[in-house]
Enzyme design. Structure first.
Site, PDB file in Angstrom:
ATOM      1  N   GLY A  27       1.030  -1.158   0.164  1.00  0.00           N
ATOM      2  CA  GLY A  27      -0.062   0.073   0.166  1.00  0.00           C
ATOM      3  C   GLY A  27       0.877   1.251   0.023  1.00  0.00           C
ATOM      4  O   GLY A  27       1.951   1.240  -0.473  1.00  0.00           O
ATOM      5  N   LEU A  29       0.537   3.763  -2.031  1.00  0.00           N
ATOM      6  CA  LEU A  29       0.801   3.366  -3.439  1.00  0.00           C
ATOM      7  C   LEU A  29       1.380   4.628  -4.217  1.00  0.00           C
ATOM      8  O   LEU A  29       0.952   5.838  -3.975  1.00  0.00           O
ATOM      9  CB  LEU A  29      -0.281   2.723  -4.259  1.00  0.00           C
ATOM     10  N   HIS A  33       4.463   1.280  -7.953  1.00  0.00           N
ATOM     11  CA  HIS A  33       3.412   0.462  -7.735  1.00  0.00           C
ATOM     12  C   HIS A  33       2.527   0.282  -9.279  1.00  0.00           C
ATOM     13  O   HIS A  33       2.170  -0.686  -9.730  1.00  0.00           O
ATOM     14  CB  HIS A  33       2.471   0.552  -7.039  1.00  0.00           C
ATOM     15  N   GLN A  57       7.579  -9.663   7.879  1.00  0.00           N
ATOM     16  CA  GLN A  57       8.822  -9.154   7.087  1.00  0.00           C
ATOM     17  C   GLN A  57       9.555  -8.135   7.855  1.00  0.00           C
ATOM     18  O   GLN A  57      10.446  -7.435   7.304  1.00  0.00           O
ATOM     19  CB  GLN A  57       8.609  -9.025   5.715  1.00  0.00           C
ATOM     20  N   GLY A 143       9.139  -5.308  -8.453  1.00  0.00           N
ATOM     21  CA  GLY A 143       9.984  -4.146  -8.919  1.00  0.00           C
ATOM     22  C   GLY A 143      11.307  -4.367  -8.687  1.00  0.00           C
ATOM     23  O   GLY A 143      11.732  -5.161  -7.914  1.00  0.00           O
ATOM     24  N   GLN A 144      12.174  -3.936  -9.697  1.00  0.00           N
ATOM     25  CA  GLN A 144      13.473  -4.044  -9.714  1.00  0.00           C
ATOM     26  C   GLN A 144      14.102  -3.393  -8.515  1.00  0.00           C
ATOM     27  O   GLN A 144      15.101  -3.661  -7.845  1.00  0.00           O
ATOM     28  CB  GLN A 144      14.393  -3.461 -10.899  1.00  0.00           C
ATOM     29  N   SER A 181       9.518   5.270  -3.465  1.00  0.00           N
ATOM     30  CA  SER A 181       9.319   4.379  -2.188  1.00  0.00           C
ATOM     31  C   SER A 181       8.356   5.196  -1.365  1.00  0.00           C
ATOM     32  O   SER A 181       8.336   6.277  -1.077  1.00  0.00           O
ATOM     33  CB  SER A 181      10.526   4.031  -1.471  1.00  0.00           C
ATOM     34  N   SER A 182       7.580   4.143  -0.735  1.00  0.00           N
ATOM     35  CA  SER A 182       6.736   4.470   0.122  1.00  0.00           C
ATOM     36  C   SER A 182       7.209   5.461   1.604  1.00  0.00           C
ATOM     37  O   SER A 182       6.744   6.127   2.073  1.00  0.00           O
ATOM     38  CB  SER A 182       5.783   3.390   0.848  1.00  0.00           C
TER      39      SER A 182
END
Ligand code: AMP
Length: 284
Positions: A27, A29, A33, A57, A143-144, A181-182
């Site tokens: 999320g 996003l 994303h 994680q 994603g890379q 990035s979030s």
């Protein structure tokens, strides 16, 4: 767009969805994303995103509690991108009472993020295995940006015979180069300005590569010169084999490499990478 909250909802939706493309997310996003969602929309009959901040994680001192949560905005954004469905489970749907099974990746998960974040990739592999088992997608898009995660998931999906094509997609960046990035939301305005050094260092190494430089130590030194700033606490700069993530010998020329780094800037821990001599789309 269907908003699915239970495993039973997903299974019922999936039965008539045709070729399905899954985009797992936590999320908050952003355009990174959305690039994965666009690929899923384009390459399958029905794109399904998942939004789940996966507790297993995160380490005990990491940002699970403060991780940004914006469910309503996220759902609107997915709908605007023609996503067919979104899976937004409660934790108990993914980790039912008594849940105790974990997926332990092999050596590919040991260095880099695996070394700095003990248990992280067991959490990632476990949640992705569960999502693949629930959705049974034909393709799943990653994603890379999280390169080691991509390789851990590709290796797991192959080893466990999931039968889904795990597709790596290029990193989407802010106009100045910072990888989206979030966690960029944790940066103050000053820190945000300092953070651009991370991608600049990686781009400098890529430029040297394009000029013919093939020696890992010289590539990693270029990254270190750019990221040597008081505001940046560099955790690692790695020049590794893109398939196995094993560190390359520093002095010996190579024909492909992934240069990755992790750094703390203020409250944010950021990662980024460049892939040299190889295209992310060719990895499986
Ligand atoms: P996250 O929500 O951070 O767990 O990321 C969900 C997926 O989006 C993962 O496959 C990430 O690698 C991918 N992703 C995150 N940021 C980017 C980015 N800037 N460009 C491309 N993919 C990204």
């Amino acid at each position: 767009m269907k908003v699915l909250r239970s495993v039973a909802d997903v299974r019922a939706w999936r039965a008539s969805a045709g070729r399905v493309g899954l985009v797992p997310t936590m999320g908050a996003l952003h355009a990174g994303h959305m690039s994965l969602v666009e690929r899923a929309v384009r390459e399958t009959d029905a794109a399904i995103a998942s939004i789940f901040v996966n507790p297993t994680q995160f380490g005990p001192t990491e940002d699970y509690a403060s991780y940004p949560r914006r469910e309503a905005e996220d759902i609107a954004l997915l709908e605007a991108h023609a996503c067919a469905a979104v899976f937004v489970p409660q934790s108990s749907e993914i980790y039912p009472p008594g849940d105790s099974t974990r997926v332990t990746p092999g050596p590919i998960a040991a260095p880099l993020e695996g070394a700095g974040r003990p248990g992280h990739f067991v959490g990632v592999a476990t949640v992705v295995a569960k999502l693949l088992a629930i959705v049974r997608p034909d393709m799943a898009f990653f994603g890379q940006k999280d390169f080691q995660q991509l390789r851990v998931v590709q290796t797991m999906a192959r080893d466990l015979r999931f039968g889904a094509d795990i597709v790596g997609c290029p990193t989407v960046r802010e106009p100045d180069g910072l990888a989206m990035s979030s966690r960029n939301a944790y940066l103050t305005a000053d820190q945000r300005r300092d953070a651009v050094a991370l991608s600049r260092g990686l781009f400098r190494a890529r430029e040297l590569w394009e000029q013919g430089e093939r020696t890992p130590v010289r590539l990693s030194n270029a990254v270190r010169r750019y990221t040597d700033a008081p505001a940046i606490a560099l955790e690692y700069v790695s020049v590794a084999d893109p398939l196995t993530l094993t560190e390359l010998e520093l002095g010996a020329p190579v024909d492909s490499a992934v240069i990755s780094l992790a750094a703390r800037i203020g409250k944010a821990r950021l990662i980024d990478n460049v892939l040299l001599g190889m295209d992310v789309a060719d990895l499986r």
